[in-house]
Design an enzyme around this catalytic site. Sequence first.
Site, PDB file in Angstrom:
ATOM      1  N   CYS A   1      86.091 -17.861  -3.876  1.00  0.00           N
ATOM      2  CA  CYS A   1      84.898 -18.382  -4.564  1.00  0.00           C
ATOM      3  C   CYS A   1      83.631 -17.901  -3.863  1.00  0.00           C
ATOM      4  O   CYS A   1      82.960 -17.007  -4.351  1.00  0.00           O
ATOM      5  CB  CYS A   1      84.946 -19.910  -4.618  1.00  0.00           C
ATOM      6  SG  CYS A   1      86.145 -20.529  -5.812  1.00  0.00           S
TER       7      CYS A   1
ATOM      8  N   VAL B   1      92.639 -24.923  -9.987  1.00  0.00           N
ATOM      9  CA  VAL B   1      91.746 -25.564 -10.953  1.00  0.00           C
ATOM     10  C   VAL B   1      92.521 -26.125 -12.145  1.00  0.00           C
ATOM     11  O   VAL B   1      92.335 -27.277 -12.540  1.00  0.00           O
ATOM     12  CB  VAL B   1      90.681 -24.540 -11.435  1.00  0.00           C
ATOM     13  CG1 VAL B   1      89.952 -25.038 -12.670  1.00  0.00           C
ATOM     14  CG2 VAL B   1      89.693 -24.254 -10.310  1.00  0.00           C
TER      15      VAL B   1
ATOM     16  N   THR C   1      84.941 -18.883 -13.325  1.00  0.00           N
ATOM     17  CA  THR C   1      83.609 -18.480 -12.885  1.00  0.00           C
ATOM     18  C   THR C   1      83.308 -17.071 -13.392  1.00  0.00           C
ATOM     19  O   THR C   1      84.093 -16.147 -13.175  1.00  0.00           O
ATOM     20  CB  THR C   1      83.544 -18.483 -11.343  1.00  0.00           C
ATOM     21  OG1 THR C   1      83.915 -19.776 -10.890  1.00  0.00           O
ATOM     22  CG2 THR C   1      82.162 -18.126 -10.845  1.00  0.00           C
TER      23      THR C   1
ATOM     24  N   THR D   1      89.161 -15.108 -11.569  1.00  0.00           N
ATOM     25  CA  THR D   1      88.135 -14.086 -11.802  1.00  0.00           C
ATOM     26  C   THR D   1      87.785 -13.467 -10.446  1.00  0.00           C
ATOM     27  O   THR D   1      86.762 -13.791  -9.855  1.00  0.00           O
ATOM     28  CB  THR D   1      86.883 -14.688 -12.479  1.00  0.00           C
ATOM     29  OG1 THR D   1      86.562 -15.947 -11.868  1.00  0.00           O
ATOM     30  CG2 THR D   1      87.114 -14.904 -13.953  1.00  0.00           C
TER      31      THR D   1
ATOM     32  N   ASP E   1     101.260 -20.772 -17.956  1.00  0.00           N
ATOM     33  CA  ASP E   1     100.955 -19.863 -16.851  1.00  0.00           C
ATOM     34  C   ASP E   1     101.869 -18.641 -16.963  1.00  0.00           C
ATOM     35  O   ASP E   1     103.039 -18.763 -17.349  1.00  0.00           O
ATOM     36  CB  ASP E   1     101.175 -20.556 -15.503  1.00  0.00           C
ATOM     37  CG  ASP E   1     100.399 -19.889 -14.363  1.00  0.00           C
ATOM     38  OD1 ASP E   1      99.452 -20.529 -13.838  1.00  0.00           O
ATOM     39  OD2 ASP E   1     100.726 -18.735 -14.014  1.00  0.00           O
TER      40      ASP E   1
ATOM     41  N   ARG F   1     105.601 -20.046 -10.629  1.00  0.00           N
ATOM     42  CA  ARG F   1     104.722 -21.218 -10.689  1.00  0.00           C
ATOM     43  C   ARG F   1     105.232 -22.211 -11.740  1.00  0.00           C
ATOM     44  O   ARG F   1     105.299 -23.408 -11.500  1.00  0.00           O
ATOM     45  CB  ARG F   1     103.294 -20.751 -11.039  1.00  0.00           C
ATOM     46  CG  ARG F   1     102.251 -21.857 -11.124  1.00  0.00           C
ATOM     47  CD  ARG F   1     101.898 -22.392  -9.787  1.00  0.00           C
ATOM     48  NE  ARG F   1     100.799 -23.368  -9.838  1.00  0.00           N
ATOM     49  CZ  ARG F   1     100.672 -24.342  -8.966  1.00  0.00           C
ATOM     50  NH1 ARG F   1     101.527 -24.510  -7.980  1.00  0.00           N
ATOM     51  NH2 ARG F   1      99.670 -25.183  -9.059  1.00  0.00           N
TER      52      ARG F   1
ATOM     53  N   ARG G   1      94.343 -16.511   0.391  1.00  0.00           N
ATOM     54  CA  ARG G   1      93.689 -15.402  -0.294  1.00  0.00           C
ATOM     55  C   ARG G   1      92.349 -15.054   0.357  1.00  0.00           C
ATOM     56  O   ARG G   1      91.542 -15.929   0.630  1.00  0.00           O
ATOM     57  CB  ARG G   1      93.471 -15.744  -1.774  1.00  0.00           C
ATOM     58  CG  ARG G   1      94.774 -15.769  -2.555  1.00  0.00           C
ATOM     59  CD  ARG G   1      94.557 -16.216  -3.978  1.00  0.00           C
ATOM     60  NE  ARG G   1      94.150 -17.614  -4.054  1.00  0.00           N
ATOM     61  CZ  ARG G   1      93.809 -18.227  -5.178  1.00  0.00           C
ATOM     62  NH1 ARG G   1      93.826 -17.564  -6.308  1.00  0.00           N
ATOM     63  NH2 ARG G   1      93.467 -19.493  -5.166  1.00  0.00           N
TER      64      ARG G   1
HETATM   65  N1  LIG Z   1      89.987 -22.795  -6.385  1.00  0.00           N
HETATM   66  C1  LIG Z   1      88.744 -23.213  -6.332  1.00  0.00           C
HETATM   67  O1  LIG Z   1      88.318 -23.813  -5.351  1.00  0.00           O
HETATM   68  C2  LIG Z   1      87.791 -23.000  -7.476  1.00  0.00           C
HETATM   69  C3  LIG Z   1      86.670 -23.804  -7.563  1.00  0.00           C
HETATM   70  C4  LIG Z   1      85.783 -23.604  -8.590  1.00  0.00           C
HETATM   71  C5  LIG Z   1      86.011 -22.587  -9.513  1.00  0.00           C
HETATM   72  N2  LIG Z   1      87.109 -21.799  -9.400  1.00  0.00           N
HETATM   73  C6  LIG Z   1      87.309 -20.765 -10.418  1.00  0.00           C
HETATM   74  O2  LIG Z   1      88.330 -21.208 -11.286  1.00  0.00           O
HETATM   75  C7  LIG Z   1      89.097 -20.099 -11.746  1.00  0.00           C
HETATM   76  C8  LIG Z   1      90.544 -20.312 -11.399  1.00  0.00           C
HETATM   77  O3  LIG Z   1      90.679 -20.377  -9.998  1.00  0.00           O
HETATM   78  P1  LIG Z   1      91.967 -20.953  -9.267  1.00  0.00           P
HETATM   79  O4  LIG Z   1      91.584 -21.141  -7.845  1.00  0.00           O
HETATM   80  O5  LIG Z   1      92.521 -22.107 -10.023  1.00  0.00           O
HETATM   81  O6  LIG Z   1      92.942 -19.717  -9.382  1.00  0.00           O
HETATM   82  P2  LIG Z   1      94.508 -19.719  -9.052  1.00  0.00           P
HETATM   83  O7  LIG Z   1      94.836 -18.330  -8.693  1.00  0.00           O
HETATM   84  O8  LIG Z   1      94.846 -20.835  -8.116  1.00  0.00           O
HETATM   85  O9  LIG Z   1      95.190 -20.089 -10.433  1.00  0.00           O
HETATM   86  C9  LIG Z   1      95.110 -19.286 -11.534  1.00  0.00           C
HETATM   87  C10 LIG Z   1      96.410 -19.373 -12.304  1.00  0.00           C
HETATM   88  O10 LIG Z   1      96.234 -18.636 -13.501  1.00  0.00           O
HETATM   89  C11 LIG Z   1      97.440 -17.948 -13.753  1.00  0.00           C
HETATM   90  N3  LIG Z   1      97.134 -16.847 -14.668  1.00  0.00           N
HETATM   91  C12 LIG Z   1      96.644 -15.610 -14.389  1.00  0.00           C
HETATM   92  N4  LIG Z   1      96.462 -14.919 -15.515  1.00  0.00           N
HETATM   93  C13 LIG Z   1      96.852 -15.722 -16.530  1.00  0.00           C
HETATM   94  C14 LIG Z   1      96.895 -15.572 -17.928  1.00  0.00           C
HETATM   95  N5  LIG Z   1      96.504 -14.445 -18.515  1.00  0.00           N
HETATM   96  N6  LIG Z   1      97.360 -16.593 -18.673  1.00  0.00           N
HETATM   97  C15 LIG Z   1      97.763 -17.742 -18.080  1.00  0.00           C
HETATM   98  N7  LIG Z   1      97.752 -17.954 -16.757  1.00  0.00           N
HETATM   99  C16 LIG Z   1      97.287 -16.945 -15.998  1.00  0.00           C
HETATM  100  C17 LIG Z   1      97.946 -17.528 -12.403  1.00  0.00           C
HETATM  101  O11 LIG Z   1      99.322 -17.252 -12.430  1.00  0.00           O
HETATM  102  C18 LIG Z   1      97.595 -18.764 -11.569  1.00  0.00           C
HETATM  103  O12 LIG Z   1      98.662 -19.697 -11.520  1.00  0.00           O
HETATM  104  C19 LIG Z   1      88.471 -18.866 -11.117  1.00  0.00           C
HETATM  105  O13 LIG Z   1      87.507 -18.334 -11.959  1.00  0.00           O
HETATM  106  C20 LIG Z   1      87.795 -19.436  -9.878  1.00  0.00           C
HETATM  107  O14 LIG Z   1      86.715 -18.635  -9.440  1.00  0.00           O
HETATM  108  C21 LIG Z   1      88.017 -21.990  -8.406  1.00  0.00           C
END
Ligand SMILES: NC(=O)c1ccc[n+]([C@@H]2O[C@H](COP(=O)([O-])OP(=O)(O)OC[C@H]3O[C@@H](n4cnc5c(N)ncnc54)[C@H](O)[C@@H]3O)[C@@H](O)[C@H]2O)c1
Length: 423
Positions: free
Chosen positions: A259, A14, A119, A84, A32, A37, A324
């Site tokens: 998700c 995201v 989310t 989350t 990050d 990463r 995942r």
């Molecule tokens: N991937 C999807 O399809 C999608 C779609 C809609 C909503 N979401 C929501 O968006 C959010 C993020 O999802 P994602 O898929 O991008 O996750 P992700 O795991 O791909 O990316 C999250 C990133 O955040 C980093 N991170 C973790 N803790 C951190 C912190 N304290 N400070 C800074 N960086 C930190 C991680 O290292 C990782 O690179 C979640 O709540 C998810 O439910 C995801």
Amino acid sequence: MSFQRIGVLGLGYVGLPLAVALAARHSVVGFDIDARRVAALAAGQDWTGEVPDAALAAVQDRLTVTGAEADLHGCDCLIATVPTPIDGEKRPDLSALEAASRTIGRVLASGAVVVFESTVYPGVTEGQCAAWIGEESGLVAGRDYALGYSPERVNPGDRTHGLGAITKVVAAQDTATAQRLAQLYGSVNGGNIHIAPSIRVAEAAKAIENAQRDINIAFINEVAMILRTADIPVYDVLDAARTKWNFLPFVPGLVGGHCIGVDPYYLATWAEDLGHAPVTILAGRQTNEAMAGFFADQIAAQLAPGASILVLGAAFKENIGDLRNSKALELTADLTARGFAVDCADPCADPTALEHLLGKPPVTLLPPPRAYDAVVLAVAHRAFIGWGPADWAAAVEPGGLIADIKGVWRGKALPPDRRYWTL
Ligand SMILES: NC(=O)c1ccc[n+]([C@@H]2O[C@H](COP(=O)([O-])OP(=O)(O)OC[C@H]3O[C@@H](n4cnc5c(N)ncnc54)[C@H](O)[C@@H]3O)[C@@H](O)[C@H]2O)c1
């Protein structure tokens, strides 16, 4: 009023596309905590495959990728896109959100805008997140800084529903901030914005979107189990039913990932906290959680003990490499536990990450160098949909089984002496 410097916390599926899109017009700091990463992105590579190298290179002057939270100082807008997930008891795990909120608290300046995209269930942004920020900064949301929420809807691997093409919901504690956020996000998606009347409304909207999808798939999965027992072809039934104008075109399958397989638990936990038993939401989860076992039963019943199996697909869904909470991997493990000799191949996934999860090297050459007693199509990656007689002849022994969980090879001519099974 436009923002001068935007911080994006969390550069995953995201956060990175958002940071890159915003960097077309703004100065952006992408932070990050994952050093690997940060290093990969600094080297110009996005291993999620969501942002092409050229797009990353194009914004390198305006996007600073960093693992140092101090670099977020001076941002007048901070956007958190951290994971989350759920914990071992399937309850919301807000630890990454807490860590990101505390980071924000340590770098936050009065007058800035803080937006959460992760989310959550209603109340988390203005409750827990604002409290964590306040503990670190001494600042109060709505008084010293402005708080907003904008749920993310991107669908990784889906080139049609990218950030620039879908309606973005934004919400804030005050109208002026909501308008600023509408302008900010509208600048990356052609103004396709829905302003929700409150943060809690936007949080609830996101929570129910994925839960609705989960329940719809669960219904079709349950129907698939019933029809299978009655020996009625499931996909033929769906083809017929789908001709009705208001029949919803869901298909059976494995529901994993972070998700759809997770967000309903956020909604359920919230409901329970409110004193409501979320019967329908949890029933959907229960059905979908049972599907890997159901498919393993179906496949095992058609094979001799110890048969060799190649599972095609390990990602949690088609056309991405995200491993995942993958139910295809759960299916692979289930079949292995039943004594079959199971290999797995996924051209979208990182082979090293896949090897780590499988405990053995994945098959990387397709069609595979040797034939198996059965090939199981678990994930409908584009690379598999195009398989034809020569691929099956190479991959499946004569007399062997082609098990097509997704029904994508229905109606195709098979090589002689191979058995075909689908729902
Ligand atoms: N991937 C999807 O399809 C999608 C779609 C809609 C909503 N979401 C929501 O968006 C959010 C993020 O999802 P994602 O898929 O991008 O996750 P992700 O795991 O791909 O990316 C999250 C990133 O955040 C980093 N991170 C973790 N803790 C951190 C912190 N304290 N400070 C800074 N960086 C930190 C991680 O290292 C990782 O690179 C979640 O709540 C998810 O439910 C995801």
